[in-house]
Motif scaffolding. Sequence first.
Motif, PDB file in Angstrom:
ATOM      1  N   TYR A  60       0.830  -1.204   0.000  1.00 17.62           N
ATOM      2  CA  TYR A  60       0.000   0.000   0.000  1.00 17.62           C
ATOM      3  C   TYR A  60       0.868   1.258   0.000  1.00 17.62           C
ATOM      4  O   TYR A  60       0.720   2.138  -0.851  1.00 17.62           O
ATOM      5  N   LEU A 106       2.783   1.606  -3.339  1.00 16.21           N
ATOM      6  CA  LEU A 106       2.016   2.216  -4.421  1.00 16.21           C
ATOM      7  C   LEU A 106       2.008   3.733  -4.294  1.00 16.21           C
ATOM      8  O   LEU A 106       2.219   4.454  -5.269  1.00 16.21           O
ATOM      9  N   MET A 107       1.754   4.170  -3.065  1.00 20.52           N
ATOM     10  CA  MET A 107       1.610   5.602  -2.863  1.00 20.52           C
ATOM     11  C   MET A 107       2.926   6.326  -3.095  1.00 20.52           C
ATOM     12  O   MET A 107       2.977   7.328  -3.793  1.00 20.52           O
ATOM     13  N   ILE A 139       4.768   9.461  -5.607  1.00 22.93           N
ATOM     14  CA  ILE A 139       5.418  10.658  -5.076  1.00 22.93           C
ATOM     15  C   ILE A 139       6.855  10.760  -5.570  1.00 22.93           C
ATOM     16  O   ILE A 139       7.333  11.845  -5.895  1.00 22.93           O
ATOM     17  N   VAL A 159       5.391  14.910   2.670  1.00 21.69           N
ATOM     18  CA  VAL A 159       4.153  14.863   1.894  1.00 21.69           C
ATOM     19  C   VAL A 159       3.159  13.867   2.483  1.00 21.69           C
ATOM     20  O   VAL A 159       1.953  14.039   2.370  1.00 21.69           O
ATOM     21  N   THR A 160       3.651  12.797   3.115  1.00 23.20           N
ATOM     22  CA  THR A 160       2.717  11.736   3.524  1.00 23.20           C
ATOM     23  C   THR A 160       2.353  11.760   5.006  1.00 23.20           C
ATOM     24  O   THR A 160       1.800  10.795   5.506  1.00 23.20           O
ATOM     25  N   TYR A 216      -1.153  10.766   5.877  1.00 18.68           N
ATOM     26  CA  TYR A 216      -1.365   9.325   5.720  1.00 18.68           C
ATOM     27  C   TYR A 216      -0.828   8.569   6.925  1.00 18.68           C
ATOM     28  O   TYR A 216      -1.456   7.627   7.416  1.00 18.68           O
ATOM     29  N   VAL A 232      -3.907   5.567  13.421  1.00 13.29           N
ATOM     30  CA  VAL A 232      -5.224   5.382  14.039  1.00 13.29           C
ATOM     31  C   VAL A 232      -5.899   4.133  13.494  1.00 13.29           C
ATOM     32  O   VAL A 232      -6.506   3.350  14.231  1.00 13.29           O
ATOM     33  N   THR A 289      -5.621  11.816  17.075  1.00 16.86           N
ATOM     34  CA  THR A 289      -6.005  12.415  15.806  1.00 16.86           C
ATOM     35  C   THR A 289      -6.127  13.923  15.923  1.00 16.86           C
ATOM     36  O   THR A 289      -5.619  14.663  15.078  1.00 16.86           O
ATOM     37  N   TYR A 344      -3.863  16.292  13.767  1.00 14.32           N
ATOM     38  CA  TYR A 344      -4.502  16.971  12.638  1.00 14.32           C
ATOM     39  C   TYR A 344      -4.486  18.478  12.823  1.00 14.32           C
ATOM     40  O   TYR A 344      -4.239  19.228  11.896  1.00 14.32           O
ATOM     41  N   ALA A 402      -1.782  20.324   6.595  1.00 18.77           N
ATOM     42  CA  ALA A 402      -2.927  20.039   5.751  1.00 18.77           C
ATOM     43  C   ALA A 402      -4.181  20.664   6.330  1.00 18.77           C
ATOM     44  O   ALA A 402      -5.052  21.136   5.611  1.00 18.77           O
ATOM     45  N   TYR A 403      -4.259  20.685   7.676  1.00 16.25           N
ATOM     46  CA  TYR A 403      -5.446  21.247   8.304  1.00 16.25           C
ATOM     47  C   TYR A 403      -5.399  22.766   8.304  1.00 16.25           C
ATOM     48  O   TYR A 403      -6.352  23.440   7.966  1.00 16.25           O
TER      49      TYR A 403
END
Lengths: 480, 518
Positions: free
Chosen positions: B385, B388-389, B393, B427-428, B431, B437, B501, B505, B510-511
Amino acid sequence: MKNKALSGKKGFHFTQRTNEVISRTLSYIGLIMLSLIWIVPILWIILSAFRTETNVDGDLIGIVTSNYFPNKMGPDNFVNLFQGTFYGVKNAFPRWLLNTLIIAVVDCLISTFLILSVAYCMSKLRFKMRKPFMNITMILGLFPGFMSMIAIYYLLKSIGLAGNTAEKAYLNIIGLVLAYSAGAGMGFQVAKGFFDVIPSSLVESAKLDGCSNFKIFIKIILPLSKPIIIYTALMSFTAPWMDFIFAKVIIGEGAPEMWTVSVGLYSLMFGAQANVNYFTQFAAGCVCVGIPIVGLFMFLQKYYVEGVTAGAVKGQKGGHMHKSLTPWKNARLAVFGIGIAAILFVIAMVLPFYSYSYFFQGKSMTFAACMMANKQMIIPFAMVISALVFEIIAVILMIFLPKNKVAHTLNSVFSFVAAFLTLGILFISVCRLWVIPYTFEYLAQQTLEIGYVFYLVFLLFNGVLACYMTAIGGKVEELA
Amino acid sequence: MSDKTQNVVEEAPKKDNIFKRFFRAIGHFFVNVGKGIANFFVNLYRKCVEFFVEFGRRFVDGSIGTKLSHFIFGAGNFYHGQFIKGTIFLLLQVGLVLFFVLCPEVNGTPYGYKALANLALKGNPNMTYDPVTGFLRNPDDSKLFLLFGLVTIIMMIAYILIWILNIQSSYKADQDLKSGRKPTTFKEDWNTLLDSKFHVLMLTPTCIAALVFTVIPTVFMICIAFTTYNVVDMNAAEDLYNKNLFHWNGFNNFADIFKGQTSLGVEIGARFLPVLGWTAIWAVFATFTCYFGGILLALLINKKGIKFKKVFRVVFILTIAIPQFISLLAMRNLLSGEGPVNQILKSLNWITNSIGFLGNNTSGDNPIVAKVMVIVINMWLGVPYTMLMTSGILMNIPTDLYEAARVDGASKTKMLFKITFPYIIFVTTPYLISSFVGNINSFNTIFLLTGGGPSVVGKTYVAGETDLLVTWLYKLTIDNGEYNTGAIIGIFTFMITATITLISYRRSKAYKEEDTFQ
């Protein structure tokens, strides 16, 4: 001395080229070893599915442990699985397959709609409750699902959509679909991440031109988001094939004829009537479920990667916009579609086909056997086969002929004939449901008519496929 | 000059070590939560005052229709000639009032005002004579009492919301008339719904579904933690019919766990911290092994000069595509006591007794082996997984970064650690948080591989050595019927995941910079 050795002026030293060769070889060795580790367990399941080693009594052995590669191979497990009676349900496995297919399709449609609509609102619209809504969905998503599962079960039960047995068991499936798709809208984050990357200037300029938000969503956003639509649909389509806890609780032990494949297969190994000797049949079932899903994943890999990246990563551009299908891609899609249609058709042929049984004194026979016994049925059969042949010709034209007007017209014509034939038979077949009154009762009583249902599904699928191919032919012609 | 500019590396501002930052973050979090709660109540008070002032003004200022609307839904709309809207409001009112008054019964349990009374959870354990139908009624069922009570409360909230909406709609028509416009027609309202109020149209189905299938069940679960709902106690009741009844129990369940007064409490108290600890270890290891393993694999596959990239990628993706219950059960059988791996090891004479890789053996297995195996098998599932990600990138890393580094004479390893890794990790991060979590709540892996085993000797309800909080929750509720204890564990799990979280976050870019990418 030490310094000199490190600087490489003295002693044995690889040239850069040899260095590269060595590192590349090492990488290959590493990759191949890893691939082996990845494949061994999966290959074992596939091999187990084809094992036909028997014990002293002549029964099939379940888990064979002494040797990795089987001594005897054959399709017996598949035959047993498809024709066997499990948990008192005749032809249980095809029944479970069909249930899961129905649940997956409906869930896929509802969930995709909900997710995309919520994601659009969260990404491109600004309103008062936006941030609170996002926070609330995030917090709600953190509660472990099991406790709520019990409450959902009793809620559904109180409106008669869970825990039913016998005649009303089919209602459980509706309940399960509701439970799957109702919460879907809260999983909008991935799609929102994707929509965020679509430039807002597009939306702004459309607004200046007097487009309503609804029109912007339908005419601008959706056409640009093919990858995320496919990703969302893929995820919600595969979920029912993978989940078993939820399905087990909501459909319940009392209605084995309504189980999904995963619940059924799990119960073969660990349920009330579990049997170690079922293992090879379990493996066969796993192969039957796994192949279509793996196929879907492989075929849609690109979109899957894009979806994963959109969800997890901020500000990555997927390079997904304004890409039209090339003719070759169309052909690949069509080949894939015809493959599925053919598989559906074969399944329909070998499954029991009860609806004609009153011609044949209630014997259970397969579609193919009906054909042998009743000469009239040769005509629709020939029509179906010729439709498939026409489609294949159309695809071959698409791939091998130069891309000119004549080829595309031919392609369209062949596809159109195929569509006409298939939809015609579909029409007749559906009418038959009314002509023969028993059929509905059989369906209602869960007396299996699996073969017929698969036949109808095949016809519908193939009809849509042929229409799509006709449309491609016309479209490319326009472009040319 | 140019040399100088190239060699200047921006000194990052000196940072405290990670622990200091972590604890400071937790401190900030609780301060913020405190502030947030205080602000919430202040705002609530202000909003309430505003609401009532507004309410009074509407009643005084409004036309007769608006005034009537306070009692009969849709009256104002009828007054202004908006018949469709008025009918909808009226029908909603009639339906809801009937629901409250008539108390429709399902499975012998009423909704409506009777359901509110039933929320006290004082069910009648005996068969009762129903004077209306003339039949004997089944004894009461407390879980349905609780559930239907919650549904009724939600319905009441909906009633109040519709009431306010109906007054607002009528008042708006009044204002329109005053300022010389015509009240909007139904078609115009529909068009606003498609344009400026599009979000209302789109979010309504999701909100209703979330309310019914997420909010009510979650509140139900929280309520259960404060009741005596567990099958053992209920079955111990002498009266046959008492087995469907439970009662409010206040904070006694929580106290039981921490004090360990009941036998169950002792067991759960003894196992709670070990399970929590293992959950934390599992989450950390499962997240980071998959993460870095995935990055390394991606680097390996995307290395220059490697051929058959697609083939390798497809091989690794297999574990994502195959349903987990298939691949994990295959693993479980492969590694079971009588499975091929053990048999092969035996035939090679390397071992004499089977190794309980996954703790499924009846004899006492080594828990450490099972724990390590679970983490390793989780890598088998999770590495592709990340692979792939990160493959995507890797291709997006600006090449001028590498060019500059090469000019400066950096070695390949240095570039890997100074450019590639920082970029990917930067960048991740979102993720990484969500997968952490996700791993705390990773049910399938543990349930299908070990089922929580190897078990702890002599304990009945408690978690096995590899049980996570979620799988323990499942065992307690579905297998043992300990619903109230399960609910408490669920609440704890929620508190842990929510804290992690929210802290991460709220602090992530990103937030904070949500709008910058648009």
